[in-house]
Design a protein around this motif. Sequence first.
Motif, PDB file in Angstrom:
ATOM      1  N   LEU A  36       0.506 -16.548  31.611  1.00  0.00           N
ATOM      2  CA  LEU A  36       1.435 -17.351  32.404  1.00  0.00           C
ATOM      3  C   LEU A  36       0.859 -18.731  32.697  1.00  0.00           C
ATOM      4  O   LEU A  36       1.542 -19.750  32.579  1.00  0.00           O
ATOM      5  N   GLY A  37      -0.437 -18.772  33.051  1.00  0.00           N
ATOM      6  CA  GLY A  37      -1.073 -20.041  33.384  1.00  0.00           C
ATOM      7  C   GLY A  37      -1.154 -21.001  32.211  1.00  0.00           C
ATOM      8  O   GLY A  37      -1.052 -22.218  32.386  1.00  0.00           O
ATOM      9  N   ILE A  38      -1.323 -20.460  31.010  1.00  0.00           N
ATOM     10  CA  ILE A  38      -1.376 -21.307  29.818  1.00  0.00           C
ATOM     11  C   ILE A  38      -0.092 -22.111  29.661  1.00  0.00           C
ATOM     12  O   ILE A  38      -0.106 -23.282  29.261  1.00  0.00           O
ATOM     13  N   ALA A  39       1.035 -21.485  29.993  1.00  0.00           N
ATOM     14  CA  ALA A  39       2.327 -22.139  29.774  1.00  0.00           C
ATOM     15  C   ALA A  39       2.678 -23.148  30.866  1.00  0.00           C
ATOM     16  O   ALA A  39       3.464 -24.075  30.627  1.00  0.00           O
ATOM     17  N   ILE A  40       2.112 -23.004  32.060  1.00  0.00           N
ATOM     18  CA  ILE A  40       2.533 -23.832  33.195  1.00  0.00           C
ATOM     19  C   ILE A  40       2.382 -25.337  32.956  1.00  0.00           C
ATOM     20  O   ILE A  40       3.319 -26.102  33.217  1.00  0.00           O
ATOM     21  N   PRO A  41       1.241 -25.828  32.450  1.00  0.00           N
ATOM     22  CA  PRO A  41       1.109 -27.284  32.324  1.00  0.00           C
ATOM     23  C   PRO A  41       2.048 -27.921  31.310  1.00  0.00           C
ATOM     24  O   PRO A  41       2.313 -29.123  31.392  1.00  0.00           O
ATOM     25  N   VAL A  42       2.543 -27.147  30.333  1.00  0.00           N
ATOM     26  CA  VAL A  42       3.338 -27.752  29.252  1.00  0.00           C
ATOM     27  C   VAL A  42       4.820 -27.488  29.383  1.00  0.00           C
ATOM     28  O   VAL A  42       5.615 -28.153  28.708  1.00  0.00           O
ATOM     29  N   LEU A  43       5.232 -26.544  30.232  1.00  0.00           N
ATOM     30  CA  LEU A  43       6.660 -26.234  30.315  1.00  0.00           C
ATOM     31  C   LEU A  43       7.488 -27.438  30.763  1.00  0.00           C
ATOM     32  O   LEU A  43       8.538 -27.712  30.166  1.00  0.00           O
ATOM     33  N   PRO A  44       7.073 -28.198  31.803  1.00  0.00           N
ATOM     34  CA  PRO A  44       7.864 -29.385  32.144  1.00  0.00           C
ATOM     35  C   PRO A  44       7.965 -30.391  30.996  1.00  0.00           C
ATOM     36  O   PRO A  44       9.034 -30.954  30.744  1.00  0.00           O
ATOM     37  N   SER A  45       6.862 -30.620  30.279  1.00  0.00           N
ATOM     38  CA  SER A  45       6.892 -31.561  29.154  1.00  0.00           C
ATOM     39  C   SER A  45       7.773 -31.045  28.031  1.00  0.00           C
ATOM     40  O   SER A  45       8.484 -31.820  27.373  1.00  0.00           O
ATOM     41  N   LEU A  46       7.742 -29.720  27.789  1.00  0.00           N
ATOM     42  CA  LEU A  46       8.589 -29.149  26.744  1.00  0.00           C
ATOM     43  C   LEU A  46      10.058 -29.288  27.110  1.00  0.00           C
ATOM     44  O   LEU A  46      10.895 -29.638  26.256  1.00  0.00           O
ATOM     45  N   VAL A  47      10.394 -29.052  28.371  1.00  0.00           N
ATOM     46  CA  VAL A  47      11.776 -29.222  28.824  1.00  0.00           C
ATOM     47  C   VAL A  47      12.211 -30.670  28.641  1.00  0.00           C
ATOM     48  O   VAL A  47      13.317 -30.948  28.148  1.00  0.00           O
ATOM     49  N   GLN A  48      11.336 -31.611  29.000  1.00  0.00           N
ATOM     50  CA  GLN A  48      11.686 -33.023  28.844  1.00  0.00           C
ATOM     51  C   GLN A  48      11.808 -33.410  27.376  1.00  0.00           C
ATOM     52  O   GLN A  48      12.652 -34.224  27.011  1.00  0.00           O
ATOM     53  N   LEU A 167      -6.797 -24.273  29.813  1.00  0.00           N
ATOM     54  CA  LEU A 167      -6.611 -24.063  28.379  1.00  0.00           C
ATOM     55  C   LEU A 167      -5.241 -24.541  27.919  1.00  0.00           C
ATOM     56  O   LEU A 167      -5.108 -25.176  26.866  1.00  0.00           O
ATOM     57  N   GLY A 168      -4.212 -24.264  28.732  1.00  0.00           N
ATOM     58  CA  GLY A 168      -2.868 -24.708  28.373  1.00  0.00           C
ATOM     59  C   GLY A 168      -2.746 -26.222  28.335  1.00  0.00           C
ATOM     60  O   GLY A 168      -2.101 -26.782  27.444  1.00  0.00           O
ATOM     61  N   GLY A 169      -3.367 -26.903  29.303  1.00  0.00           N
ATOM     62  CA  GLY A 169      -3.332 -28.365  29.289  1.00  0.00           C
ATOM     63  C   GLY A 169      -4.025 -28.939  28.079  1.00  0.00           C
ATOM     64  O   GLY A 169      -3.553 -29.912  27.482  1.00  0.00           O
ATOM     65  N   TRP A 170      -5.163 -28.324  27.692  1.00  0.00           N
ATOM     66  CA  TRP A 170      -5.893 -28.805  26.516  1.00  0.00           C
ATOM     67  C   TRP A 170      -5.111 -28.531  25.229  1.00  0.00           C
ATOM     68  O   TRP A 170      -4.961 -29.412  24.379  1.00  0.00           O
ATOM     69  N   LEU A 171      -4.565 -27.319  25.094  1.00  0.00           N
ATOM     70  CA  LEU A 171      -3.780 -26.997  23.902  1.00  0.00           C
ATOM     71  C   LEU A 171      -2.512 -27.845  23.829  1.00  0.00           C
ATOM     72  O   LEU A 171      -2.091 -28.257  22.746  1.00  0.00           O
ATOM     73  N   GLY A 172      -1.909 -28.104  25.011  1.00  0.00           N
ATOM     74  CA  GLY A 172      -0.664 -28.865  25.024  1.00  0.00           C
ATOM     75  C   GLY A 172      -0.821 -30.300  24.570  1.00  0.00           C
ATOM     76  O   GLY A 172       0.161 -30.930  24.153  1.00  0.00           O
ATOM     77  N   GLN A 173      -2.026 -30.839  24.640  1.00  0.00           N
ATOM     78  CA  GLN A 173      -2.245 -32.198  24.141  1.00  0.00           C
ATOM     79  C   GLN A 173      -2.155 -32.256  22.613  1.00  0.00           C
ATOM     80  O   GLN A 173      -1.906 -33.319  22.050  1.00  0.00           O
ATOM     81  N   HIS A 174      -2.359 -31.110  21.960  1.00  0.00           N
ATOM     82  CA  HIS A 174      -2.273 -31.044  20.499  1.00  0.00           C
ATOM     83  C   HIS A 174      -0.869 -30.649  20.041  1.00  0.00           C
ATOM     84  O   HIS A 174      -0.360 -31.193  19.064  1.00  0.00           O
ATOM     85  N   ASP A 175      -0.261 -29.694  20.747  1.00  0.00           N
ATOM     86  CA  ASP A 175       1.079 -29.230  20.387  1.00  0.00           C
ATOM     87  C   ASP A 175       1.651 -28.512  21.606  1.00  0.00           C
ATOM     88  O   ASP A 175       1.022 -27.593  22.137  1.00  0.00           O
ATOM     89  N   LEU A 176       2.856 -28.918  22.048  1.00  0.00           N
ATOM     90  CA  LEU A 176       3.432 -28.337  23.254  1.00  0.00           C
ATOM     91  C   LEU A 176       3.746 -26.853  23.103  1.00  0.00           C
ATOM     92  O   LEU A 176       3.854 -26.130  24.094  1.00  0.00           O
ATOM     93  N   ARG A 177       3.901 -26.383  21.855  1.00  0.00           N
ATOM     94  CA  ARG A 177       4.250 -24.977  21.635  1.00  0.00           C
ATOM     95  C   ARG A 177       3.026 -24.088  21.436  1.00  0.00           C
ATOM     96  O   ARG A 177       3.132 -22.866  21.526  1.00  0.00           O
ATOM     97  N   LEU A 178       1.898 -24.680  21.163  1.00  0.00           N
ATOM     98  CA  LEU A 178       0.697 -23.895  20.892  1.00  0.00           C
ATOM     99  C   LEU A 178       0.307 -22.991  22.071  1.00  0.00           C
ATOM    100  O   LEU A 178      -0.095 -21.835  21.851  1.00  0.00           O
ATOM    101  N   PRO A 179       0.432 -23.428  23.329  1.00  0.00           N
ATOM    102  CA  PRO A 179       0.085 -22.522  24.431  1.00  0.00           C
ATOM    103  C   PRO A 179       0.910 -21.243  24.461  1.00  0.00           C
ATOM    104  O   PRO A 179       0.415 -20.183  24.840  1.00  0.00           O
TER     105      PRO A 179
END
Length: 417
Positions: A36-48, A167-179
């Motif tokens: 769940l935590g992995i997805a939190i940092p990127v979900l707002p960016s993915l929605v946008q 980890l989610g924030g770091w992965l999200g910098q490469h690809d928003l779906r990777l987390p």
Amino acid sequence: MTWIGALARAFGRPRRPRLPALGFILFSVFLDVLALGIAIPVLPSLVQSLGHRGAGSAAGVLALFGSAFAAMTFLGSPFLGALSDSVGRRPVLLVSLAALGFDYLLMGCAPNLAWLFVGRVAAGLAGATGIVANAYIADTRTPDARAAAYAWGGAVWGLGFIVGPALGGWLGQHDLRLPFWCAAGLTLAGAIYGLVVLPESLPRERRAPFRLATANPLGALALLRSQPGLARLSAVWFLRWLAHAALSTLLVLYIANRFHLGPAWAGGAVALYGAFDILVQALLVRPVIARLGERGAMLAGLTFGCVALAVLGLAPAAWIFAIGLPFLAMIDLFAPAFMATVTRQAAPSEQGRLQGAVMTVQTCAQVIGPLLFGATYASFEAGAHPRLPGASFLIAACIFALSLVLASRLRSPAAGA
């Protein structure tokens, strides 16, 4: 119901554990929260990125997602809790972990917001991990030892929120779906591991027949109304989670837009909160309960909640906002003491049903909270009212204050709460 028997035969046969039972339960909680935590940092960016680029619009979508997730958990929790009383904890836990893994796969592949929404709905329906883990602890620990076990569960939860968002924030910098792909892999791996090592905690002689009349939200709430102590405790629990919805819905979006910090910084802030949470759960809960009692620990946690949310709502700079995070972690003095108190009120054959009922109250708050705080944030962010970006956190602080007033009127757990 023959399908219940088939489920029990397929997954319910006890296996010889390779780890202590509590060890795997804590491990399953860690995996669930990590995913769940992995997805939190990127979900707002993915929605946008999928069309809702404005902060107010994205907040509305995130609020809808949060309420839908909570609504599905509201419907599914009593059913799954009662089912675990009937077929055992093991099969329900393993099936739920596997279902969550496939939901994260769906979210990782989602081509639009509609499919992302479907993934959140499915995840809410399958979200029984915490219910079954708490019932498992109640099965395997004496009443006096439960608070410490729930505190360790909270510490593991905090650890997941250190590793996951970072980890989610770091992965999200490469690809928003990777987390989301990473979350799916971790959750499915946990389900497979549990299939091998997890023993059953609820003997057949202590199981209860499955009844649809009690395996629904109304039946679950009837259990809470059966005793005045449970009803009062449930009201405090509802308010605590109503206020918490301000954090779960807006924390990342608020950090990004109020202080102009990216996903990695937002993930780091959530991880910092997780670090303080671990310290509170591992080092403070047990001595605080020993000194103040379960009721005193609940009051202390709610008091810190008021202070923390006021600091977050009024902070003019990121460093002052960060000062509020240690106080925010102190809220978690409340939950272990609450869970230890409430589990004293039910028989062994009703612990799953009780956990489902407690989750029903929690999800009621989580349905209402995102809509309340999302609308508040969008209104103040858009400038329709005098600009006060932290208004949602200040409202949440007031709700915590109300829960503190109600909790102060509870009797001591030893007296029946």
